[in-house]
Enzyme design. Structure first.
Site, PDB file in Angstrom:
ATOM      1  N   GLU A 151       0.839  -1.103  -0.051  1.00  0.00           N
ATOM      2  CA  GLU A 151       0.085   0.046   0.113  1.00  0.00           C
ATOM      3  C   GLU A 151       0.937   1.433  -0.145  1.00  0.00           C
ATOM      4  OE1 GLU A 151      -2.906  -0.410   3.101  1.00  0.00           O
ATOM      5  OE2 GLU A 151      -3.929  -2.253   2.138  1.00  0.00           O
ATOM      6  N   GLU A 154      -5.181  -8.634  -0.663  1.00  0.00           N
ATOM      7  CA  GLU A 154      -5.808  -8.415   0.529  1.00  0.00           C
ATOM      8  C   GLU A 154      -7.244  -7.946  -0.084  1.00  0.00           C
ATOM      9  OE1 GLU A 154      -4.646  -5.460   3.368  1.00  0.00           O
ATOM     10  OE2 GLU A 154      -2.495  -6.173   3.230  1.00  0.00           O
TER      11      GLU A 154
END
Length: 497
Positions: free
Chosen positions: A159, A278
């Protein structure tokens, strides 16, 4: 009651890759007993191929070390903990999906950290030392575990589009990290499959497009495009807990399609696999929805369609041993895991278990809609029906190509028959339940099993599905092989006394 005729010769799009990968809290947690017990249970029941988590290079795993000798700074590596962790994984039949991060403290260019366990999220102070560390680890893993390690997927960072996970969310600096890492790995052994940019939410389209333009300019071809997928609005924090509203499923699927469209708009990257490294409903480890039946029903619809534009998707996470915001305060605390402490399966666990059973049963999908998916094999049918709505739904499925007798088996998960959260609440919400309380709660955490014998009529056999609010029902319909012992009469047994 809605009636649906299912043609056994029909073929519906359904790519079921439910067991490819699952998420975990930081890798260092794999050194604890409860973690391994939960993972063993999940592997025994579902059996994922890969596991992905943060903290491979964080200081608690203790791989990277600098020291001074003769006035010179030197580097050495320590693989004691990572060997224990990966040995445990392989013993349980699961292999690491290597997320390269976070930054070792001694290699970091800054002091910014994230989470309770302080993962450093700054770029390396020396890119050569970073790539040397990455390659040294791959060499060690290959020596210890063999050539199979070249099949272990690799993802560069986590991220980076969020400033908490990558200092200032610096796009150019992340692209440099990706390039240096990608080229070093490919130079060492081109068989490794390397992906990025591992983004989540914020400016996702901008990041994907810019990443691909950068790769295009640099002549780099990533093996996978990686991103994350969460499905709730911004949460309301009350005390320890986060309350979030679910987003519309169609909107979330459209967002996934937009990534596919961007990737395919580049001729050289068209059809590059996309991995959701994810995904879940809530993106916080105290998201109370994770423990509920509505979570299970919502995920049932997600799993029916995530394979449409993504090669792989990894649920975040398998278990509740997790410390991003500190050690959990209570048994049901909204943790990401599909399994709570004490190996208590949450309702969502059964959604994944059902999809794995569907994959085992048969690969020919004959029907899929917003509330169900049905597959067949030479012996019959299997399906999952879910209800995200507020009222019970009733459906009749007329399954064609049938003759003779069939055994119908149903497994039901809903707020009435499989709801450990309610039992925990009703007995007083003990934060730290005793052994007896844990066993009681666990006894309410398994599906209700039903069965019947159904005879085919005019080439069809009818399965009636009544799915309560926030329910998920799995069914199998197999040709019945009736082999009673001499003198045993079931009808007489149940009516004799």
């Amino acid at each position: 009651m809605e009636k649906i005729i299912v043609d056994p010769d029909n073929r519906a799009t359904f790519r079921n890759n439910v067991d490819y990968c699952v998420g975990t809290g930081r890798l260092g947690l794999a050194l604890t007993e409860e973690y391994l017990k939960e993972l063993e249970f999940v592997q025994k029941m579902i059996g994922f191929s890969y596991i992905r988590g943060h903290g491979l290079f964080s200081d608690d795993v203790s791989i990277y070390h600098e020291y001074e000798e003769d006035g010179e700074t030197k580097v050495e590596y320590n693989y004691t903990y990572i060997d224990r962790i990966f040995d445990s994984y392989l013993k349980l039949g699961i292999r690491p999906y290597l997320e390269l991060g976070f930054m070792p403290g001694q290699l970091a260019s800054g002091t910014q950290t994230i989470f309770y366990w302080k993962g450093n999220t700054t770029p390396p102070k020396d890119y050569k030392k970073w790539t040397d560390m990455v390659i040294a680890l791959l060499q060690h893993l290959k020596k210890r575990y063999g050539e199979e390690t070249v099949t272990w997927p690799i993802e560069v960072w986590n991220e980076p589009n969020l400033p908490g996970f990558w200092y200032k969310a610096d796009m150019e600096e992340y692209f440099k990290l990706f390039k240096e890492t990608f080229l070093a790995i490919k130079a060492y052994d081109s068989r490794y499959m390397v992906g990025g940019p591992a983004i989540c939410g914020v400016k996702d389209a901008e990041w994907i497009e810019s990443f691909l333009k950068f790769c295009q300019k640099e002549g780099i071809r990533p093996d996978r495009i990686t991103r994350h997928h969460y499905c709730v609005e911004f949460p309301e924090r009350i005390g320890h807990y986060d309350y979030s509203k679910l987003e519309d499923s169609e909107m979330r699927f459209a967002n996934l399609q937009s990534t596919r469209d961007i990737v395919d708009s580049f001729e050289e990257f068209k059809n590059t696999p996309i991995h959701l490294t994810e995904f879940s409903t809530s993106y916080t480890p105290k998201g109370v929805i994770h423990d509920t039946n509505i979570n299970a029903a919502y995920l049932a619809r997600q799993l029916s369609r995530l394979g449409d534009v993504n090669e792989a998707y990894s649920y975040w996470t398998f278990g509740d041993v997790f410390e991003e915001q500190g050690v959990p305060d209570s048994l049901f605390h909204g943790g990401f895991g599909m399994v709570a402490a004490g190996n208590i399966p949450k309702p969502s666990f059964w959604t994944f278990y059902f999809y794995k059973q569907l994959k085992v049963f048969g690969s020919e999908c004959v029907h899929r809609d917003d509330n169900c998916v049905i597959v067949k094999n030479e012996n019959g049918y299997a399906g999952i029906v879910w209800n995200i709505g507020e009222t019970e739904i009733k459906r009749e499925y007329l399954l064609g190509g049938a003759e003779g007798e069939y055994a119908l088996v149903t497994k039901t998960v809903d707020e009435t028959c499989c709801n450990p959260l309610k039992v925990w609440h009703d007995i007083g919400e003990p934060a730290y339940p005793t052994t007896e309380e844990t066993q009681l709660i666990k006894s309410a955490a398994y599906p209700a099993v039903g069965s019947d014998v159904i005879k085919a009529d005019n080439g069809h056999v009818t399965v009636t599905a009544c799915v309560k609010k926030h329910g998920v029902v799995y069914f199998t319909l197999n040709k019945r092989n009736y082999t009673p012992d001499r003198g045993y009469d079931y009808d007489k047994v149940i009516s004799f006394f």
